[in-house]
Design a protein around this motif. Sequence first.
Motif, PDB file in Angstrom:
ATOM      1  N   TYR A  93       0.835  -1.203   0.000  1.00  0.00           N
ATOM      2  CA  TYR A  93       0.000   0.000   0.000  1.00  0.00           C
ATOM      3  C   TYR A  93       0.871   1.256   0.000  1.00  0.00           C
ATOM      4  CZ  TYR A  93      -3.065   3.705   1.323  1.00  0.00           C
ATOM      5  OH  TYR A  93      -3.728   4.896   1.332  1.00  0.00           O
ATOM      6  N   LEU A  94       1.905   1.285   0.843  1.00  0.00           N
ATOM      7  CA  LEU A  94       2.780   2.463   0.892  1.00  0.00           C
ATOM      8  C   LEU A  94       3.484   2.678  -0.449  1.00  0.00           C
ATOM      9  CD1 LEU A  94       4.438   2.202   4.421  1.00  0.00           C
ATOM     10  CD2 LEU A  94       2.610   3.726   3.688  1.00  0.00           C
ATOM     11  N   ARG A  95       3.895   1.584  -1.076  1.00  0.00           N
ATOM     12  CA  ARG A  95       4.552   1.701  -2.379  1.00  0.00           C
ATOM     13  C   ARG A  95       3.601   2.250  -3.435  1.00  0.00           C
ATOM     14  NH1 ARG A  95       8.348  -3.725  -2.059  1.00  0.00           N
ATOM     15  NH2 ARG A  95      10.087  -2.576  -1.125  1.00  0.00           N
ATOM     16  N   LEU A  96       2.369   1.778  -3.417  1.00  0.00           N
ATOM     17  CA  LEU A  96       1.379   2.266  -4.384  1.00  0.00           C
ATOM     18  C   LEU A  96       1.022   3.725  -4.130  1.00  0.00           C
ATOM     19  CD1 LEU A  96      -0.902  -0.881  -4.562  1.00  0.00           C
ATOM     20  CD2 LEU A  96       0.564   0.003  -6.390  1.00  0.00           C
ATOM     21  N   GLU A  97       0.900   4.108  -2.875  1.00  0.00           N
ATOM     22  CA  GLU A  97       0.614   5.506  -2.533  1.00  0.00           C
ATOM     23  C   GLU A  97       1.746   6.421  -3.008  1.00  0.00           C
ATOM     24  OE1 GLU A  97      -1.643   7.688  -0.589  1.00  0.00           O
ATOM     25  OE2 GLU A  97      -2.896   6.204  -1.560  1.00  0.00           O
ATOM     26  N   ALA A 117       9.577   3.394  -6.118  1.00  0.00           N
ATOM     27  CA  ALA A 117       8.551   2.873  -5.207  1.00  0.00           C
ATOM     28  C   ALA A 117       8.855   1.450  -4.761  1.00  0.00           C
ATOM     29  CB  ALA A 117       7.179   2.925  -5.884  1.00  0.00           C
ATOM     30  N   GLY A 118       9.920   0.849  -5.276  1.00  0.00           N
ATOM     31  CA  GLY A 118      10.325  -0.466  -4.802  1.00  0.00           C
ATOM     32  C   GLY A 118       9.832  -1.647  -5.605  1.00  0.00           C
ATOM     33  N   GLN A 122       9.146  -2.247 -14.369  1.00  0.00           N
ATOM     34  CA  GLN A 122       7.994  -1.457 -14.796  1.00  0.00           C
ATOM     35  C   GLN A 122       6.776  -2.325 -15.076  1.00  0.00           C
ATOM     36  OE1 GLN A 122       8.861   1.336 -17.901  1.00  0.00           O
ATOM     37  NE2 GLN A 122       6.705   1.692 -18.368  1.00  0.00           N
ATOM     38  N   SER A 123       6.972  -3.499 -15.642  1.00  0.00           N
ATOM     39  CA  SER A 123       5.862  -4.384 -15.976  1.00  0.00           C
ATOM     40  C   SER A 123       5.105  -4.823 -14.716  1.00  0.00           C
ATOM     41  CB  SER A 123       6.384  -5.607 -16.720  1.00  0.00           C
ATOM     42  OG  SER A 123       5.354  -6.519 -16.942  1.00  0.00           O
ATOM     43  N   HIS A 124       5.850  -5.216 -13.698  1.00  0.00           N
ATOM     44  CA  HIS A 124       5.224  -5.625 -12.437  1.00  0.00           C
ATOM     45  C   HIS A 124       4.466  -4.453 -11.811  1.00  0.00           C
ATOM     46  CE1 HIS A 124       5.580  -6.530  -7.966  1.00  0.00           C
ATOM     47  NE2 HIS A 124       4.692  -7.377  -8.423  1.00  0.00           N
ATOM     48  N   PHE A 125       5.093  -3.282 -11.844  1.00  0.00           N
ATOM     49  CA  PHE A 125       4.450  -2.086 -11.308  1.00  0.00           C
ATOM     50  C   PHE A 125       3.143  -1.782 -12.042  1.00  0.00           C
ATOM     51  CE2 PHE A 125       4.072   2.606 -11.963  1.00  0.00           C
ATOM     52  CZ  PHE A 125       3.484   2.884 -10.742  1.00  0.00           C
ATOM     53  N   CYS A 126       3.174  -1.822 -13.367  1.00  0.00           N
ATOM     54  CA  CYS A 126       1.973  -1.498 -14.151  1.00  0.00           C
ATOM     55  C   CYS A 126       0.834  -2.471 -13.872  1.00  0.00           C
ATOM     56  CB  CYS A 126       2.292  -1.482 -15.646  1.00  0.00           C
ATOM     57  SG  CYS A 126       3.326  -0.080 -16.129  1.00  0.00           S
ATOM     58  N   ARG A 127       1.148  -3.764 -13.792  1.00  0.00           N
ATOM     59  CA  ARG A 127       0.113  -4.770 -13.489  1.00  0.00           C
ATOM     60  C   ARG A 127      -0.485  -4.532 -12.108  1.00  0.00           C
ATOM     61  NH1 ARG A 127       3.881  -8.342 -15.265  1.00  0.00           N
ATOM     62  NH2 ARG A 127       4.256  -9.065 -13.139  1.00  0.00           N
ATOM     63  N   GLY A 134      -7.526   0.382 -11.147  1.00  0.00           N
ATOM     64  CA  GLY A 134      -8.386   0.272 -12.324  1.00  0.00           C
ATOM     65  C   GLY A 134      -7.861   1.065 -13.500  1.00  0.00           C
ATOM     66  N   LEU A 135      -6.733   1.760 -13.312  1.00  0.00           N
ATOM     67  CA  LEU A 135      -6.118   2.550 -14.382  1.00  0.00           C
ATOM     68  C   LEU A 135      -4.658   2.150 -14.528  1.00  0.00           C
ATOM     69  CD1 LEU A 135      -7.339   6.132 -13.360  1.00  0.00           C
ATOM     70  CD2 LEU A 135      -8.283   4.705 -15.174  1.00  0.00           C
ATOM     71  N   THR A 136      -4.137   2.265 -15.728  1.00  0.00           N
ATOM     72  CA  THR A 136      -2.702   2.068 -15.897  1.00  0.00           C
ATOM     73  C   THR A 136      -1.993   3.298 -15.328  1.00  0.00           C
ATOM     74  OG1 THR A 136      -2.608   3.147 -18.054  1.00  0.00           O
ATOM     75  CG2 THR A 136      -3.065   0.758 -18.032  1.00  0.00           C
ATOM     76  N   PRO A 137      -0.716   3.194 -15.012  1.00  0.00           N
ATOM     77  CA  PRO A 137      -0.002   4.369 -14.506  1.00  0.00           C
ATOM     78  C   PRO A 137      -0.058   5.558 -15.475  1.00  0.00           C
ATOM     79  CG  PRO A 137       1.276   2.410 -14.080  1.00  0.00           C
ATOM     80  CD  PRO A 137       0.115   1.991 -14.931  1.00  0.00           C
TER      81      PRO A 137
END
Length: 186
Positions: A93-97, A117-118, A122-127, A134-137
């Motif tokens: 959650y902290l990483r996503l925030e 963000a850890g 990039q692929s893992h982050f986007c998924r 509900g949105l891509t970065p």
Amino acid sequence: MSDRSMEGDALSAPADPREAAPRGHDVIGDGVCRPSNGLNRRALRRVHAYMLAHLGERIGLEDLARAACMSRFHFARQFRGSTACSPMEYLLYLRLETAAGLLAAGERPIGDIALAAGFCDQSHFCRTFRRCTGLTPKEYARRCADGLAVPPVQAPGIGSPSGISATVYQEAQADSIFDDELAVVA
């Protein structure tokens, strides 16, 4: 015993029953104590500070337990008792925030934001980001730049900070002690 000595005892008792609770106990109801099943606030703040200070690095349960000064098994159980989620769910959650804030600022490429963000790549982050908002970065950043509403970040299994423990999260963000502990933990 005289009435006078009894009055003195009553006056010296703490006004807040939580102050009179033994260490490791919570007060419920009318001053009834029970053993606490979560981390104390100080340990929770230390762990939160450690997570923020090392967000872009690989953080394991052992690292977080060390920040809380306890074994990893005891820490994991106590953390869940305090926050209603696992330490790794809270870290996600902290990483996503953090990523959402960086995307909203619009000053860095998505790959750099993912690493900051850890996230491994990039692929893992986007998924993960898409699953949680509900949105891509890129869509999220575009909506922020256009001034459109964006959905809140909701980590899988725990949702928004209210599911984690909004008071702990907000206190850690606003507390002046937090800054001192961040320097000590880092």
